[in-house]
Design a protein around this motif. Structure first.
Motif, PDB file in Angstrom:
ATOM      1  N   PRO A   1      12.057   3.804  -6.988  1.00  0.00           N
ATOM      2  CA  PRO A   1      12.401   5.228  -6.832  1.00  0.00           C
ATOM      3  C   PRO A   1      11.453   6.145  -7.612  1.00  0.00           C
ATOM      4  CG  PRO A   1      14.380   3.931  -7.212  1.00  0.00           C
ATOM      5  CD  PRO A   1      13.216   3.019  -7.482  1.00  0.00           C
ATOM      6  N   LEU A   2      11.106   5.735  -8.845  1.00  0.00           N
ATOM      7  CA  LEU A   2      10.190   6.537  -9.649  1.00  0.00           C
ATOM      8  C   LEU A   2       8.785   6.520  -9.037  1.00  0.00           C
ATOM      9  CD1 LEU A   2       9.726   8.204 -12.194  1.00  0.00           C
ATOM     10  CD2 LEU A   2       9.297   6.078 -13.432  1.00  0.00           C
ATOM     11  N   LEU A   3       8.409   5.363  -8.487  1.00  0.00           N
ATOM     12  CA  LEU A   3       7.089   5.255  -7.870  1.00  0.00           C
ATOM     13  C   LEU A   3       6.989   6.162  -6.650  1.00  0.00           C
ATOM     14  CD1 LEU A   3       4.391   3.680  -8.060  1.00  0.00           C
ATOM     15  CD2 LEU A   3       5.365   2.040  -6.447  1.00  0.00           C
ATOM     16  N   GLU A   4       8.062   6.250  -5.876  1.00  0.00           N
ATOM     17  CA  GLU A   4       8.049   7.122  -4.702  1.00  0.00           C
ATOM     18  C   GLU A   4       7.869   8.582  -5.113  1.00  0.00           C
ATOM     19  OE1 GLU A   4       7.840   6.255  -1.715  1.00  0.00           O
ATOM     20  OE2 GLU A   4       8.509   4.167  -1.653  1.00  0.00           O
ATOM     21  N   ILE A   5       8.536   8.970  -6.192  1.00  0.00           N
ATOM     22  CA  ILE A   5       8.389  10.345  -6.684  1.00  0.00           C
ATOM     23  C   ILE A   5       6.972  10.572  -7.193  1.00  0.00           C
ATOM     24  CG2 ILE A   5       9.147  11.984  -8.439  1.00  0.00           C
ATOM     25  CD1 ILE A   5      11.925  10.656  -8.285  1.00  0.00           C
ATOM     26  N   GLY A   6       6.457   9.589  -7.965  1.00  0.00           N
ATOM     27  CA  GLY A   6       5.122   9.738  -8.535  1.00  0.00           C
ATOM     28  C   GLY A   6       4.037   9.825  -7.483  1.00  0.00           C
ATOM     29  N   THR A   7       4.110   8.962  -6.470  1.00  0.00           N
ATOM     30  CA  THR A   7       3.080   8.997  -5.437  1.00  0.00           C
ATOM     31  C   THR A   7       3.186  10.278  -4.606  1.00  0.00           C
ATOM     32  OG1 THR A   7       4.509   7.626  -4.016  1.00  0.00           O
ATOM     33  CG2 THR A   7       2.783   6.505  -5.269  1.00  0.00           C
ATOM     34  N   PHE A   8       4.405  10.785  -4.428  1.00  0.00           N
ATOM     35  CA  PHE A   8       4.555  12.070  -3.726  1.00  0.00           C
ATOM     36  C   PHE A   8       3.889  13.192  -4.516  1.00  0.00           C
ATOM     37  CE2 PHE A   8       6.824  16.057  -2.977  1.00  0.00           C
ATOM     38  CZ  PHE A   8       6.695  16.175  -1.594  1.00  0.00           C
ATOM     39  N   MET A   9       4.119  13.204  -5.830  1.00  0.00           N
ATOM     40  CA  MET A   9       3.521  14.236  -6.670  1.00  0.00           C
ATOM     41  C   MET A   9       1.996  14.114  -6.710  1.00  0.00           C
ATOM     42  SD  MET A   9       6.029  16.096  -7.700  1.00  0.00           S
ATOM     43  CE  MET A   9       5.262  17.026  -9.037  1.00  0.00           C
ATOM     44  N   MET A  10       1.498  12.885  -6.614  1.00  0.00           N
ATOM     45  CA  MET A  10       0.056  12.650  -6.649  1.00  0.00           C
ATOM     46  C   MET A  10      -0.572  12.769  -5.263  1.00  0.00           C
ATOM     47  SD  MET A  10       0.041   9.388  -9.264  1.00  0.00           S
ATOM     48  CE  MET A  10      -1.746   9.125  -9.118  1.00  0.00           C
ATOM     49  N   ARG A  11       0.239  13.112  -4.250  1.00  0.00           N
ATOM     50  CA  ARG A  11      -0.238  13.283  -2.877  1.00  0.00           C
ATOM     51  C   ARG A  11      -0.860  12.002  -2.340  1.00  0.00           C
ATOM     52  NH1 ARG A  11       2.879  15.975  -1.136  1.00  0.00           N
ATOM     53  NH2 ARG A  11       1.628  16.366   0.730  1.00  0.00           N
ATOM     54  N   THR A  12      -0.185  10.878  -2.570  1.00  0.00           N
ATOM     55  CA  THR A  12      -0.636   9.605  -2.034  1.00  0.00           C
ATOM     56  C   THR A  12       0.580   8.846  -1.517  1.00  0.00           C
ATOM     57  OG1 THR A  12      -2.026   7.666  -2.460  1.00  0.00           O
ATOM     58  CG2 THR A  12      -0.529   8.352  -4.220  1.00  0.00           C
ATOM     59  N   GLU A  13       0.404   7.586  -1.083  1.00  0.00           N
ATOM     60  CA  GLU A  13       1.477   6.810  -0.483  1.00  0.00           C
ATOM     61  C   GLU A  13       1.794   5.575  -1.332  1.00  0.00           C
ATOM     62  OE1 GLU A  13       3.404   7.347   2.084  1.00  0.00           O
ATOM     63  OE2 GLU A  13       2.426   9.101   2.994  1.00  0.00           O
ATOM     64  N   SER A  14       3.073   5.281  -1.478  1.00  0.00           N
ATOM     65  CA  SER A  14       3.493   4.120  -2.258  1.00  0.00           C
ATOM     66  C   SER A  14       3.082   2.813  -1.589  1.00  0.00           C
ATOM     67  CB  SER A  14       5.015   4.147  -2.470  1.00  0.00           C
ATOM     68  OG  SER A  14       5.696   4.070  -1.225  1.00  0.00           O
ATOM     69  N   GLU A  15       2.848   2.826  -0.287  1.00  0.00           N
ATOM     70  CA  GLU A  15       2.419   1.622   0.436  1.00  0.00           C
ATOM     71  C   GLU A  15       1.181   0.999  -0.172  1.00  0.00           C
ATOM     72  OE1 GLU A  15      -0.281  -0.234   3.500  1.00  0.00           O
ATOM     73  OE2 GLU A  15      -0.493   1.735   2.539  1.00  0.00           O
ATOM     74  N   LEU A  16       0.325   1.827  -0.763  1.00  0.00           N
ATOM     75  CA  LEU A  16      -0.925   1.333  -1.317  1.00  0.00           C
ATOM     76  C   LEU A  16      -0.711   0.347  -2.457  1.00  0.00           C
ATOM     77  CD1 LEU A  16      -2.936   4.687  -1.303  1.00  0.00           C
ATOM     78  CD2 LEU A  16      -3.065   2.810   0.352  1.00  0.00           C
ATOM     79  N   VAL A  17       0.445   0.430  -3.132  1.00  0.00           N
ATOM     80  CA  VAL A  17       0.720  -0.509  -4.230  1.00  0.00           C
ATOM     81  C   VAL A  17       1.927  -1.402  -3.970  1.00  0.00           C
ATOM     82  CG1 VAL A  17      -0.367   0.882  -6.023  1.00  0.00           C
ATOM     83  CG2 VAL A  17       2.039   1.259  -5.480  1.00  0.00           C
ATOM     84  N   LEU A  18       2.788  -1.023  -3.009  1.00  0.00           N
ATOM     85  CA  LEU A  18       3.997  -1.800  -2.770  1.00  0.00           C
ATOM     86  C   LEU A  18       3.804  -2.910  -1.746  1.00  0.00           C
ATOM     87  CD1 LEU A  18       6.837   0.894  -2.781  1.00  0.00           C
ATOM     88  CD2 LEU A  18       6.270  -0.774  -4.557  1.00  0.00           C
ATOM     89  N   LYS A  19       2.882  -2.746  -0.799  1.00  0.00           N
ATOM     90  CA  LYS A  19       2.683  -3.790   0.196  1.00  0.00           C
ATOM     91  C   LYS A  19       2.096  -5.033  -0.469  1.00  0.00           C
ATOM     92  CE  LYS A  19       0.425  -5.107   4.483  1.00  0.00           C
ATOM     93  NZ  LYS A  19      -0.399  -4.732   5.645  1.00  0.00           N
ATOM     94  N   SER A  20       2.603  -6.203  -0.083  1.00  0.00           N
ATOM     95  CA  SER A  20       2.108  -7.456  -0.638  1.00  0.00           C
ATOM     96  C   SER A  20       0.908  -7.931   0.167  1.00  0.00           C
ATOM     97  CB  SER A  20       3.211  -8.520  -0.612  1.00  0.00           C
ATOM     98  OG  SER A  20       2.776  -9.702  -1.256  1.00  0.00           O
ATOM     99  N   ARG A  21      -0.257  -7.853  -0.450  1.00  0.00           N
ATOM    100  CA  ARG A  21      -1.504  -8.277   0.187  1.00  0.00           C
ATOM    101  C   ARG A  21      -1.920  -9.618  -0.443  1.00  0.00           C
ATOM    102  NH1 ARG A  21      -1.378  -2.757  -0.225  1.00  0.00           N
ATOM    103  NH2 ARG A  21      -2.097  -1.553   1.605  1.00  0.00           N
ATOM    104  N   ARG A  22      -1.541 -10.685   0.220  1.00  0.00           N
ATOM    105  CA  ARG A  22      -1.819 -12.030  -0.296  1.00  0.00           C
ATOM    106  C   ARG A  22      -2.933 -12.653   0.560  1.00  0.00           C
ATOM    107  NH1 ARG A  22       2.785 -16.667  -1.664  1.00  0.00           N
ATOM    108  NH2 ARG A  22       1.407 -18.032  -2.882  1.00  0.00           N
ATOM    109  N   VAL A  23      -4.131 -12.121   0.414  1.00  0.00           N
ATOM    110  CA  VAL A  23      -5.259 -12.466   1.281  1.00  0.00           C
ATOM    111  C   VAL A  23      -6.228 -13.376   0.533  1.00  0.00           C
ATOM    112  CG1 VAL A  23      -7.078 -11.532   2.751  1.00  0.00           C
ATOM    113  CG2 VAL A  23      -4.968 -10.227   2.401  1.00  0.00           C
TER     114      VAL A  23
END
Length: 332
Positions: free
Chosen positions: A277-299
């Motif tokens: 929840p805090l990350l969603e607020i922070g990324t909104f304030m920073m004008r970016t998307e939480s997907e950039l850090v929440l998606k699991s990229r196991r490549v």
């Protein structure tokens, strides 16, 4: 070799141009704002990514094209930004395809940027060039991934899919195409993703982001450049994967471990976590998307490893230590 790098004035393009130039190659970068980039050891020409101009003559004399253009995804995915994200990737790729197809002396190699976001949100197993699975596109919501994933996650996958479709759209029988599915390229250069994570560490905000269980895929800048060297020397290794190569370190790790190791590299023992929840607020304030850090990229880079590539920085602790040391040295 004569190497043309369209869209090569960003962080990754600059470090790659610097590396290739130092290795003795003749490097030409295409940039929308060439006057903004002071590093001029190599040639920099103006282009708009949409129309052919005098720069197009470089296609005929190049041994390789490495296309890196694309608006940053570090923004909110509103309608205008989505259009710019698509257009800045698809239109230049189609333009290059037309010019390469029509060239009397086309380059033998065309590497085109893509992204490891192409693969699905993966907590269960690694995703490689041979068995990796495409994430759900907007028209396929709920077919392979949990239905409660945000729509923005499908958007980022759609970007990767259409980017690669643009590369394949125009046949270039005399030019081998390579799709560079890159993870976050970590370098100490200002403005890169490493500097963003490092700023959080210095502000005391370097704890786990969201659940912390999502995997982070990354690659050290030195290994990114050396892997590019391998592909320039042996582009045929990508034939067995239809031109796909994962440019990523072999050991992705959970976000909580990624951030803890980075804190240690900077000499910080404590970092406040950012619950979702805090990350969603922070990324909104920073004008970016939480997907950039929440998606699991196991490549993972199975193709590179299979062909004998030896990573200088295969694990995050050694990479983070080197990057932090270089960042400190450049600041003094």
């Amino acid at each position: 070799m004569r190497i043309l790098i369209p869209g090569g004035s960003g962080q990754v393009g600059t470090l790659l141009a610097r590396h290739l130039y130092a290795a003795g190659h003749e490097v030409t970068v295409l940039s929308r704002r060439p006057q903004d980039h002071p590093e001029q050891q190599w040639c920099t020409l103006a282009w708009d990514g949409v129309t052919a101009g005098p720069w197009a003559e470089e296609i005929d004399r190049s041994d390789a094209v490495i296309h890196l253009s694309g608006r940053s995804v570090n923004c909110r995915y509103n309608a205008e930004n989505r259009r710019e994200i698509f257009d800045s990737r698809v239109k230049p790729t189609l333009l290059l395809g037309q010019l390469i197809a029509a060239s009397p002396t086309p380059p033998p190699i065309w590497m085109n940027a893509s992204t490891s976001t192409f693969y699905r949100n993966a907590l269960d197993r690694p995703q490689d060039e041979f068995t990796g699975e495409l994430g759900d596109l907007p028209s396929e919501r709920g077919t392979r991934e949990p239905a409660n994933l945000p729509e923005t996650w499908s958007f980022s996958i759609d970007v990767a899919h259409r980017w690669e479709e643009a590369l394949a759209a125009i046949p270039t029988p005399r030019t081998r195409k390579i799709r560079l599915r890159s993870s976050m390229t970590m370098s100490p250069d200002a403005g890169g993703v490493f500097s963003v994570f490092s700023k959080l560490i210095r502000l005391g905000l370097g704890g786990a982001q969201g659940p912390g269980t999502q995997f982070v895929s990354w690659i050290h800048d030195g290994d990114y450049c050396r892997a590019t060297d391998l592909l320039l020397a042996h582009p045929e290794i990508t034939d067995e994967t239809d031109g796909v190569v994962n440019l990523t370190a072999p050991e992705p790790i959970p976000n909580r471990d990624f951030m803890r190791i980075l804190r240690h590299a900077w000499g910080k023992s404590v970092g406040l976590p950012a619950p979702k929840p805090l990350l969603e607020i922070g990324t909104f304030m920073m004008r970016t998307e939480s997907e950039l850090v929440l998606k699991s990229r196991r490549v993972v880079p199975t193709l590179l490893l299979k062909n004998g590539f030896e990573f200088q920085f295969p694990t995050w602790p050694e990479a983070a230590k080197d990057l932090a040391a270089r960042s400190k040295a450049s600041a003094t």
